[in-house]
Design a protein around this motif. Structure first.
Motif, PDB file in Angstrom:
ATOM      1  N   UNK A  29       3.271  56.958 -18.271  1.00  0.00           N
ATOM      2  CA  UNK A  29       3.169  55.642 -18.897  1.00  0.00           C
ATOM      3  C   UNK A  29       2.073  54.824 -18.197  1.00  0.00           C
ATOM      4  N   UNK A  30       1.096  54.346 -18.956  1.00  0.00           N
ATOM      5  CA  UNK A  30       0.029  53.524 -18.392  1.00  0.00           C
ATOM      6  C   UNK A  30      -1.100  54.301 -17.751  1.00  0.00           C
ATOM      7  N   UNK A  31      -0.964  55.619 -17.709  1.00  0.00           N
ATOM      8  CA  UNK A  31      -2.001  56.442 -17.083  1.00  0.00           C
ATOM      9  C   UNK A  31      -3.252  56.566 -17.956  1.00  0.00           C
ATOM     10  N   UNK A  32      -4.391  56.704 -17.290  1.00  0.00           N
ATOM     11  CA  UNK A  32      -5.664  56.980 -17.955  1.00  0.00           C
ATOM     12  C   UNK A  32      -5.997  58.441 -17.666  1.00  0.00           C
ATOM     13  N   UNK A  33      -5.804  59.308 -18.664  1.00  0.00           N
ATOM     14  CA  UNK A  33      -6.078  60.738 -18.487  1.00  0.00           C
ATOM     15  C   UNK A  33      -7.407  61.103 -19.141  1.00  0.00           C
ATOM     16  N   UNK A  34      -8.220  61.830 -18.412  1.00  0.00           N
ATOM     17  CA  UNK A  34      -9.475  62.347 -18.957  1.00  0.00           C
ATOM     18  C   UNK A  34      -9.294  63.822 -19.302  1.00  0.00           C
ATOM     19  N   UNK A  35      -9.733  64.229 -20.501  1.00  0.00           N
ATOM     20  CA  UNK A  35      -9.839  65.652 -20.843  1.00  0.00           C
ATOM     21  C   UNK A  35     -11.316  66.004 -20.781  1.00  0.00           C
ATOM     22  N   UNK A  36     -11.674  66.913 -19.898  1.00  0.00           N
ATOM     23  CA  UNK A  36     -13.090  67.240 -19.716  1.00  0.00           C
ATOM     24  C   UNK A  36     -13.318  68.744 -19.757  1.00  0.00           C
ATOM     25  N   UNK A 189      -5.782  58.529 -23.387  1.00  0.00           N
ATOM     26  CA  UNK A 189      -6.331  59.884 -23.256  1.00  0.00           C
ATOM     27  C   UNK A 189      -7.771  59.835 -23.754  1.00  0.00           C
ATOM     28  N   UNK A 190      -8.686  60.318 -22.945  1.00  0.00           N
ATOM     29  CA  UNK A 190     -10.115  60.109 -23.170  1.00  0.00           C
ATOM     30  C   UNK A 190     -10.836  61.446 -23.033  1.00  0.00           C
ATOM     31  N   UNK A 191     -11.465  61.873 -24.123  1.00  0.00           N
ATOM     32  CA  UNK A 191     -12.184  63.148 -24.115  1.00  0.00           C
ATOM     33  C   UNK A 191     -13.656  62.931 -23.812  1.00  0.00           C
ATOM     34  N   UNK A 192     -14.193  63.726 -22.898  1.00  0.00           N
ATOM     35  CA  UNK A 192     -15.627  63.661 -22.603  1.00  0.00           C
ATOM     36  C   UNK A 192     -16.111  65.001 -22.061  1.00  0.00           C
ATOM     37  N   UNK A 193     -17.442  65.240 -22.190  1.00  0.00           N
ATOM     38  CA  UNK A 193     -17.997  66.388 -21.468  1.00  0.00           C
ATOM     39  C   UNK A 193     -18.836  65.897 -20.299  1.00  0.00           C
ATOM     40  N   UNK A 194     -18.789  64.577 -20.048  1.00  0.00           N
ATOM     41  CA  UNK A 194     -19.636  63.943 -19.041  1.00  0.00           C
ATOM     42  C   UNK A 194     -18.892  63.853 -17.701  1.00  0.00           C
ATOM     43  N   UNK A 195     -19.425  64.543 -16.700  1.00  0.00           N
ATOM     44  CA  UNK A 195     -18.772  64.599 -15.381  1.00  0.00           C
ATOM     45  C   UNK A 195     -18.624  63.211 -14.759  1.00  0.00           C
TER      46      UNK A 195
END
Ligand code: ADP
Ligand code: ADP
Length: 226
Positions: A29-36, A189-195
């Motif tokens: 809850x409240x977390x900022x998760x990156x999918x990379x 949840x945030x998708x990126x290919x940017x390191x």
């Protein structure tokens, strides 16, 4: 309880190797998760399974404690935050933010209360009568987030929102998204290919490779143990 639980999620298109292969991730809850991960590793497919735009081949998707595998996108109460193009150019900022509430048939007074509250939080209250074409990139992003906030969505989902921007604007937007996410405390949840985005934005980072979860850790842990 995690806001979003992915349990052994599989996505198989045709009979090649799975696009997403037995991925389990809890988003608190409240977390900022990156999918990379590199292009084709399955990040968009995973995001689309969270939103409900893609069927799940196997495994369970649990949102707010409820299994949502068979629920349509609108029944999941999530909010995909799109860049510029999802704003209505002919509508004012006010009406853009109000749009989901109008769709839901809310009364004028309820619409007004929610739009004013959201626009204050997002520092858009002085721009309510402007049209998206006259706003900066950062302001447009905030309008898009405003539309998500008024719906009281369970989580924000971003699919490479900054990939078409120049480096300077990308840096500004990164700061802005991070600041707002912390202020709102909304699961993201945030998708990126940017390191760089992966290492600066998220509370935790999930690294995918050919559909398989390779690492799931804080940016600091990844930095110290790449
Ligand atoms: P990413 O977002 O990491 O670039 P995707 O999730 O778009 O990766 O794609 C993962 C894999 O699944 C790729 O091999 C891609 O070609 C394949 N794929 C994605 N969508 C489809 C589809 N609709 N039909 C068949 N294969 C797909
Ligand atoms: P991204 O990597 O940003 O997801 P893509 O160019 O891989 O974008 O995919 C664009 C669209 O094409 C998506 O809707 C995806 O599902 C679909 N797609 C991707 N790969 C395939 C594939 N191998 N076969 C069919 N559709 C695909």
């Amino acid at each position: 309880m995690a806001a979003i639980e992915m349990k052994n999620i599989v996505k198989q298109y045709g009979d090649g190797f799975p696009a997403v292969n037995d991925v389990s991730i809890d988003v608190e809850d409240g977390e900022f998760l990156i999918l990379v991960g590199p292009s084709g590793c399955g990040k968009s497919t995973l995001l689309r399974m969270i939103v409900g735009l893609e069927d799940i081949t196997d495994g369970d998707m649990v949102i707010g404690g409820k299994k949502v595998n068979d629920l349509a996108p609108r029944e999941r109460n999530l909010s995909m935050v799109f860049q510029n193009y999802a704003l209505y150019p002919h509508l004012t900022v006010y009406e853009n933010i109000a749009f989901p509430l109008r769709l839901a048939g809310k009364s004028d007074s309820e619409v007004d209360e929610k739009v004013r509250e959201a626009s204050k939080t997002l520092e858009l209250d002085e721009h309510l009568e402007r049209k998206p074409g006259n706003l900066s990139g950062g302001q447009r992003q905030r309008v898009a987030m405003g539309r998500a906030i008024v719906r009281d969505a369970e989580a924000f989902l971003f699919d490479e929102p900054l990939s078409n921007l120049d480096a300077k604007l990308r840096g500004q937007m990164r700061t802005e998204i991070s600041r707002l996410q912390k202020r709102l405390g909304i699961t993201t949840v945030y998708v990126t290919h940017d390191q760089t985005e992966a290492m600066t934005l998220g509370d935790r980072v999930a690294v995918l490779k050919r559909g398989v979860l390779q690492q799931h850790a804080t940016p600091r842990e990844l930095y110290e143990n790449p």
